[in-house]
Scaffold this motif. Structure first.
Motif, PDB file in Angstrom:
ATOM      1  N   LEU A  62       0.830  -1.208   0.000  1.00 32.41           N
ATOM      2  CA  LEU A  62       0.000   0.000   0.000  1.00 32.41           C
ATOM      3  C   LEU A  62       0.864   1.257   0.000  1.00 32.41           C
ATOM      4  N   PRO A  63       0.331   2.366  -0.560  1.00 35.67           N
ATOM      5  CA  PRO A  63       1.025   3.656  -0.408  1.00 35.67           C
ATOM      6  C   PRO A  63       1.081   4.015   1.083  1.00 35.67           C
ATOM      7  N   GLU A  64       2.070   4.765   1.468  1.00 34.12           N
ATOM      8  CA  GLU A  64       2.254   5.092   2.885  1.00 34.12           C
ATOM      9  C   GLU A  64       1.018   5.736   3.503  1.00 34.12           C
ATOM     10  N   ILE A  65       0.409   6.680   2.808  1.00 37.22           N
ATOM     11  CA  ILE A  65      -0.742   7.391   3.384  1.00 37.22           C
ATOM     12  C   ILE A  65      -1.912   6.438   3.619  1.00 37.22           C
ATOM     13  N   SER A  66      -2.039   5.391   2.787  1.00 39.14           N
ATOM     14  CA  SER A  66      -3.152   4.443   2.926  1.00 39.14           C
ATOM     15  C   SER A  66      -2.955   3.472   4.079  1.00 39.14           C
ATOM     16  N   ARG A  67      -1.763   3.442   4.648  1.00 35.38           N
ATOM     17  CA  ARG A  67      -1.494   2.548   5.772  1.00 35.38           C
ATOM     18  C   ARG A  67      -2.062   3.105   7.082  1.00 35.38           C
ATOM     19  N   TRP A  68      -2.330   4.410   7.102  1.00 34.33           N
ATOM     20  CA  TRP A  68      -2.804   5.039   8.339  1.00 34.33           C
ATOM     21  C   TRP A  68      -4.315   4.933   8.450  1.00 34.33           C
ATOM     22  N   HIS A  69      -4.778   4.466   9.608  1.00 28.38           N
ATOM     23  CA  HIS A  69      -6.209   4.414   9.892  1.00 28.38           C
ATOM     24  C   HIS A  69      -6.719   5.842  10.068  1.00 28.38           C
ATOM     25  N   GLU A  70      -8.006   6.030   9.773  1.00 34.21           N
ATOM     26  CA  GLU A  70      -8.603   7.366   9.879  1.00 34.21           C
ATOM     27  C   GLU A  70      -8.400   7.990  11.258  1.00 34.21           C
ATOM     28  N   CYS A  71      -8.552   7.193  12.317  1.00 35.19           N
ATOM     29  CA  CYS A  71      -8.399   7.760  13.663  1.00 35.19           C
ATOM     30  C   CYS A  71      -6.958   8.202  13.912  1.00 35.19           C
ATOM     31  N   SER A  72      -5.990   7.483  13.353  1.00 34.36           N
ATOM     32  CA  SER A  72      -4.590   7.884  13.493  1.00 34.36           C
ATOM     33  C   SER A  72      -4.347   9.219  12.796  1.00 34.36           C
ATOM     34  N   LEU A  73      -4.846   9.343  11.569  1.00 34.17           N
ATOM     35  CA  LEU A  73      -4.650  10.571  10.806  1.00 34.17           C
ATOM     36  C   LEU A  73      -5.248  11.772  11.525  1.00 34.17           C
ATOM     37  N   GLN A  74      -6.483  11.629  12.009  1.00 35.01           N
ATOM     38  CA  GLN A  74      -7.134  12.762  12.662  1.00 35.01           C
ATOM     39  C   GLN A  74      -6.428  13.148  13.958  1.00 35.01           C
ATOM     40  N   ARG A  75      -5.992  12.177  14.727  1.00 35.58           N
ATOM     41  CA  ARG A  75      -5.282  12.477  15.975  1.00 35.58           C
ATOM     42  C   ARG A  75      -3.968  13.210  15.685  1.00 35.58           C
ATOM     43  N   LEU A  76      -3.222  12.712  14.726  1.00 35.68           N
ATOM     44  CA  LEU A  76      -1.904  13.283  14.442  1.00 35.68           C
ATOM     45  C   LEU A  76      -2.009  14.674  13.816  1.00 35.68           C
ATOM     46  N   VAL A  77      -2.955  14.858  12.908  1.00 39.69           N
ATOM     47  CA  VAL A  77      -3.119  16.181  12.286  1.00 39.69           C
ATOM     48  C   VAL A  77      -3.600  17.207  13.310  1.00 39.69           C
ATOM     49  N   GLN A  78      -4.539  16.815  14.178  1.00 38.71           N
ATOM     50  CA  GLN A  78      -5.007  17.734  15.222  1.00 38.71           C
ATOM     51  C   GLN A  78      -3.875  18.086  16.180  1.00 38.71           C
ATOM     52  N   ALA A  79      -3.036  17.106  16.498  1.00 39.78           N
ATOM     53  CA  ALA A  79      -1.882  17.367  17.371  1.00 39.78           C
ATOM     54  C   ALA A  79      -0.931  18.356  16.718  1.00 39.78           C
ATOM     55  N   LYS A  80      -0.706  18.220  15.424  1.00 38.16           N
ATOM     56  CA  LYS A  80       0.155  19.157  14.687  1.00 38.16           C
ATOM     57  C   LYS A  80      -0.403  20.581  14.773  1.00 38.16           C
ATOM     58  N   ILE A  81      -1.712  20.705  14.565  1.00 36.58           N
ATOM     59  CA  ILE A  81      -2.350  22.030  14.619  1.00 36.58           C
ATOM     60  C   ILE A  81      -2.173  22.666  15.999  1.00 36.58           C
ATOM     61  N   LEU A  82      -2.414  21.883  17.051  1.00 37.85           N
ATOM     62  CA  LEU A  82      -2.288  22.400  18.413  1.00 37.85           C
ATOM     63  C   LEU A  82      -0.838  22.722  18.757  1.00 37.85           C
ATOM     64  N   SER A  83       0.074  21.877  18.312  1.00 37.24           N
ATOM     65  CA  SER A  83       1.496  22.100  18.598  1.00 37.24           C
ATOM     66  C   SER A  83       1.983  23.402  17.982  1.00 37.24           C
ATOM     67  N   GLU A  84       1.571  23.664  16.749  1.00 36.69           N
ATOM     68  CA  GLU A  84       1.983  24.898  16.083  1.00 36.69           C
ATOM     69  C   GLU A  84       1.327  26.124  16.712  1.00 36.69           C
ATOM     70  N   LYS A  85       0.082  25.971  17.152  1.00 32.46           N
ATOM     71  CA  LYS A  85      -0.644  27.088  17.758  1.00 32.46           C
ATOM     72  C   LYS A  85      -0.096  27.442  19.131  1.00 32.46           C
ATOM     73  N   LEU A  86       0.211  26.425  19.938  1.00 34.48           N
ATOM     74  CA  LEU A  86       0.625  26.645  21.328  1.00 34.48           C
ATOM     75  C   LEU A  86       2.144  26.577  21.522  1.00 34.48           C
ATOM     76  N   ASN A  87       2.844  26.105  20.480  1.00 33.01           N
ATOM     77  CA  ASN A  87       4.303  25.941  20.539  1.00 33.01           C
ATOM     78  C   ASN A  87       4.718  25.035  21.693  1.00 33.01           C
ATOM     79  N   ILE A  88       4.099  23.862  21.742  1.00 35.72           N
ATOM     80  CA  ILE A  88       4.435  22.858  22.755  1.00 35.72           C
ATOM     81  C   ILE A  88       4.662  21.517  22.058  1.00 35.72           C
TER      82      ILE A  88
END
Length: 254
Positions: A95-121
């Motif tokens: 499978l392509p790399e992006i297709s290996r990630w389950h939907e819940c993994s993608l949403q958790r990681l992307v939301q974490a990225k957004i919060l990390s950039e916003k709060l710088n933590i």
């Protein structure tokens, strides 16, 4: 224990239960047990009809996903680290790399990225070698994925430990018990993970993602849906997981 778990997972699926009942009714019909066969067939059909309704799935999921506001923004702004528990990564098949990630993994990681950039933590990832390929470590894969999304590697901390939620939180607690934590997890997972964080005396605000329901409680009728059957299964699984945790938590040591 593994086989018992698999049997339970099958029995909480409305689709599986309905098919078993309908199949049993056909078998009984062949041996002239018409009365019992009819009852089993009707029961199987009704289970399939009822639990394939989106509104029924919404009702079952509502207490899990919408029992409280999604998060407290004032507490989120005070967070010192962002904790992302593992979900799933497919290690099998070509499978392509992006297709290996389950939907819940993608949403958790992307939301974490957004919060990390916003709060710088920093983002703290957990999860060990629980995937189909035991040589692949979940948290290390998640770290690599975040780096590809542009997150500074200095803002990503991998704790390659844990095969279930409680062992992941325990690993986190051992290192960051005094930190104010933002936990990013699936909405259906929120109640159970809050219980575990409380048991380990971790101060954390949970941010929910990967919602399975709209939160709509006003009755409506829609065409039967396979996705509704799956959402009902997820809701029943989580209720059982909460019940199991409640009955065994005193014997679990962090």
């Amino acid at each position: 224990m593994f086989f018992l778990k698999q049997i339970i997972l099958l029995l909480i699926s409305p689709l599986v239960v309905s098919l078993v009942l309908i199949t049993a009714s056909l078998v009984l019909l062949k041996v002239k047990k018409e009365k019992i066969a009819k009852r089993l067939f009707v029961s199987g059909f009704l289970i399939l009809l009822i639990f394939s309704q989106p509104w029924v799935a919404n009702v079952l999921l509502y207490p899990l996903e919408h029992h409280d506001k999604h998060y407290d923004s004032s507490k989120v702004s005070q967070g010192e680290i962002i904790f992302v528990p593992a979900c799933y990564y497919q290690t099998r098949y070509n499978l392509p790399e992006i297709s290996r990630w389950h939907e819940c993994s993608l949403q958790r990681l992307v939301q974490a990225k957004i919060l990390s950039e916003k709060l710088n933590i920093p983002i703290v990832l957990t999860g060990g070698n629980f995937l189909d390929d035991k040589s692949v470590n979940y948290s290390e894969k998640a770290k690599s994925f975040l780096e590809k999304l542009g997150v500074n590697q200095n803002n990503i901390i991998s704790i390659p430990i844990g095969t279930d939620t409680f062992s992941e939180i325990t690993a986190l607690s051992n290192l960051y018990n005094e930190k104010k934590t933002i936990t990013v997890t699936s909405a259906t997972h929120r109640i159970r993970i809050e219980m575990m964080l409380k048991q380990l005396r971790m101060e954390s605000t949970v941010v929910s993602v990967d919602f399975q329901s709209s939160g709509e409680l006003k009755p409506f009728i829609a065409p039967p849906s396979i996705s509704s059957l799956e959402r009902v299964r997820k809701a029943l699984y989580e209720y059982l997981a909460i019940a199991k945790y409640q009955t065994t938590k005193n014997s679990i040591k962090g």
